[in-house]
Write an enzyme that holds these catalytic residues in place. Structure first.
Site, short mmCIF file in Angstrom:
data_model
loop_
_atom_site.label_atom_id
_atom_site.label_comp_id
_atom_site.label_asym_id
_atom_site.label_seq_id
_atom_site.Cartn_x
_atom_site.Cartn_y
_atom_site.Cartn_z
N TYR A 58 -11.26 0.37 10.47
CA TYR A 58 -12.45 0.75 9.70
C TYR A 58 -12.76 -0.19 8.55
O TYR A 58 -13.76 0.01 7.84
CB TYR A 58 -12.34 2.20 9.19
CG TYR A 58 -11.12 2.53 8.36
CD1 TYR A 58 -11.02 2.17 7.03
CD2 TYR A 58 -10.06 3.23 8.92
CE1 TYR A 58 -9.91 2.48 6.28
CE2 TYR A 58 -8.94 3.56 8.19
CZ TYR A 58 -8.87 3.18 6.86
OH TYR A 58 -7.75 3.50 6.11
N LYS A 59 -11.98 -1.23 8.35
CA LYS A 59 -12.28 -2.19 7.30
C LYS A 59 -13.06 -3.37 7.91
O LYS A 59 -14.21 -3.22 8.27
CB LYS A 59 -10.99 -2.65 6.61
CG LYS A 59 -10.19 -1.53 5.96
CD LYS A 59 -8.99 -2.07 5.23
CE LYS A 59 -8.00 -1.00 4.81
NZ LYS A 59 -8.53 0.06 3.96
N ARG A 81 -11.97 -4.85 -7.20
CA ARG A 81 -11.85 -5.57 -5.93
C ARG A 81 -13.22 -5.87 -5.35
O ARG A 81 -14.10 -5.00 -5.31
CB ARG A 81 -11.06 -4.75 -4.90
CG ARG A 81 -9.65 -4.41 -5.27
CD ARG A 81 -8.88 -3.90 -4.05
NE ARG A 81 -9.60 -2.88 -3.30
CZ ARG A 81 -9.22 -2.37 -2.14
NH1 ARG A 81 -8.10 -2.82 -1.58
NH2 ARG A 81 -9.92 -1.44 -1.53
N PHE A 123 0.86 -1.18 0.00
CA PHE A 123 0.00 0.00 0.00
C PHE A 123 0.90 1.24 0.00
O PHE A 123 1.83 1.33 0.81
CB PHE A 123 -0.92 0.00 1.22
CG PHE A 123 -2.01 1.03 1.12
CD1 PHE A 123 -3.07 0.83 0.25
CD2 PHE A 123 -1.95 2.19 1.86
CE1 PHE A 123 -4.07 1.79 0.14
CE2 PHE A 123 -2.95 3.16 1.75
CZ PHE A 123 -4.01 2.95 0.87
N ASP A 173 1.89 -4.92 8.48
CA ASP A 173 0.69 -4.08 8.33
C ASP A 173 -0.49 -5.04 8.20
O ASP A 173 -0.56 -5.82 7.25
CB ASP A 173 0.83 -3.19 7.09
CG ASP A 173 -0.35 -2.24 6.90
OD1 ASP A 173 -1.45 -2.54 7.41
OD2 ASP A 173 -0.18 -1.21 6.22
#
Length: 419
Positions: free
Chosen positions: A231-232, A380, A134, A206
């Protein structure tokens, strides 16, 4: 999930939902009735309890109790208490996790601490990560190494198979995202951590696309540091505070430049010099965003009603079904699977390329089938077993098939700021 000699249709998917041990957990979420939500890998759905909790924080704790709530409502302890609640989901112990700041800021802290711990070895000047990591992870490493200006270099690999050839006695830190955000590739945490340690390097993971999606065992893998977001898959809310993990044996040596007063051993002594608290709270920095922080518990509470093994089992079944249906029912179209088929290498998403991937995804979203798009040309689809149904998989693929078969997408679709 073996489907050999089985007729796969919508009725079959409905039967899978009827026998789904996690089916009732969907009731914990407030999902629009006309939406198939396959973007929990970017933003989790809202737990129903979050609205009531937000109202409690705003009207009672803030509105009525005011500043007393730092003590009476447990505001001051919230980063630690949430960290202890989150810890079992990532194979950590109580007192090893705090929920605070953003993933990028926590990454900076962990990077800085790791380099500081390795600073006694003048030959260790290399940070290794993936080119496909990322971007913010790479950016933070670039920014830190430019700032300290001590000859560090960042080595970018293009495949996990390169690791045994690039990790060596000059490596200070190996920094990887456990599940790749584009492809869903799942790294083997224990083996890679062991490789880093074999050469005296430290290991930073991560967990942004792992926590709440796949079983994680940080302590068992003997990792050194980890960060991630809430938040995922953890469903903490948009931009909800992230987390940082530092194992007990590293905490005394964990020092970073963002030495704010919340990481002080006695913050209200108002001393003129910094003295870090001896525990995990030394990873804190400034005053916490209580309203958003408080909502994190609403997502974490739901995990207490199941376990990561059950979540993982359903995740693999959902992604297996999605991949099979896309490849069978959309076979005449130029779709390319970039997510590994092997369960041991797959997170909780399925990603496909298409020459007009962005346009196709916008067409899906317009009809209430929500995934997202990442360059280059990758659509995705994230699967959150707490609320994703098998019938959602069928309906999503049927929507995709109709859009592709009838070319119901705008090849010149305008790009939004967030894709």
């Amino acid at each position: 999930m073996s489907t050999e000699n089985t007729v796969i249709d919508r009725h079959y998917c409905e039967q899978l939902d009827q026998h789904d041990a996690l089916a009732t957990l969907r009731d914990e979420f407030d999902l629009p009735h006309d939406v198939i939500y396959l973007d929990g890998n970017s933003l989790g759905a809202r737990p129903k309890a979050a609205l009531q909790r937000a109202q409690q924080v705003v009207t009672q704790e803030w509105g009525t109790d005011l500043i007393k709530s730092w003590n009476t409502a447990g505001w001051f302890a919230l980063p630690s208490s949430l960290g202890d609640q989150l810890a079992p989901l990532i194979g950590a112990e109580a007192g090893e996790v705090v929920v605070t700041d953003s993933t990028s800021i926590n990454l900076f802290k962990a990077l800085a601490a790791a380099l500081h711990m390795q600073s006694g070895d003048s030959k260790r000047k290399t940070i290794i990560t993936e080119r496909s990591n990322f971007p913010t992870d790479i950016y933070m490493a670039e920014g830190l190494t430019r700032w300290v200006d001590r000859g560090y270099r960042i080595v970018l690999i293009d495949s996990p198979e390169e690791l045994p050839h690039v990790v060596n006695d000059e490596t200070a830190l190996l920094m990887l995202t456990h599940v790749n955000y584009r492809t869903g590739y799942l790294h083997e945490m224990s083996a890679i951590t062991a490789l880093a340690h074999q050469h005296g390097a430290l290991m930073l993971w991560d967990l942004a696309h792992s926590a709440g999606a796949v079983p994680v065992q940080l302590n068992a893998a003997k990792a050194d540091f980890a960060v991630g977001c809430t938040y995922k898959y953890l469903n903490g809310g948009p931009g909800s505070p992230a987390f940082i993990w530092v194992p007990q044996h590293h905490q005394a040596a964990f020092n970073h430049p963002l030495s704010g007063w919340w990481g002080h051993a006695n913050p209200f002594a108002m001393q003129a010099s910094f003295a870090p608290t001896p525990g995990i709270r030394r990873a804190l920095c400034g005053t916490q965003p209580i309203t958003s922080l408080a909502l994190v518990a609403c997502g974490l509470d739901i995990f207490g009603k199941t376990d990561m093994q059950a979540i993982r089992k359903k995740s693999l079944a959902l992604t297996d079904l999605f991949i099979q249906l896309v490849e069978n029912r959309c076979a005449s179209h130029p779709l390319g699977l970039v997510t590994p088929r092997a369960h041991a290498q797959r997170g909780s998403q399925a990603s496909f390329t298409h020459p007009y991937g962005y346009a196709v995804m916008q067409a899906l979203i317009a009809r209430g089938i929500i995934g997202d798009y990442r360059e280059p040309a990758i659509m995705r689809f994230g699967f959150t077993p707490l609320y994703t149904r098998f019938v959602d998989v069928w309906d999503a693929v049927e929507g995709l098939r109709d859009i592709l078969d009838n070319e119901r997408y705008d090849k010149h679709a305008e790009r939004h700021a967030v894709t």
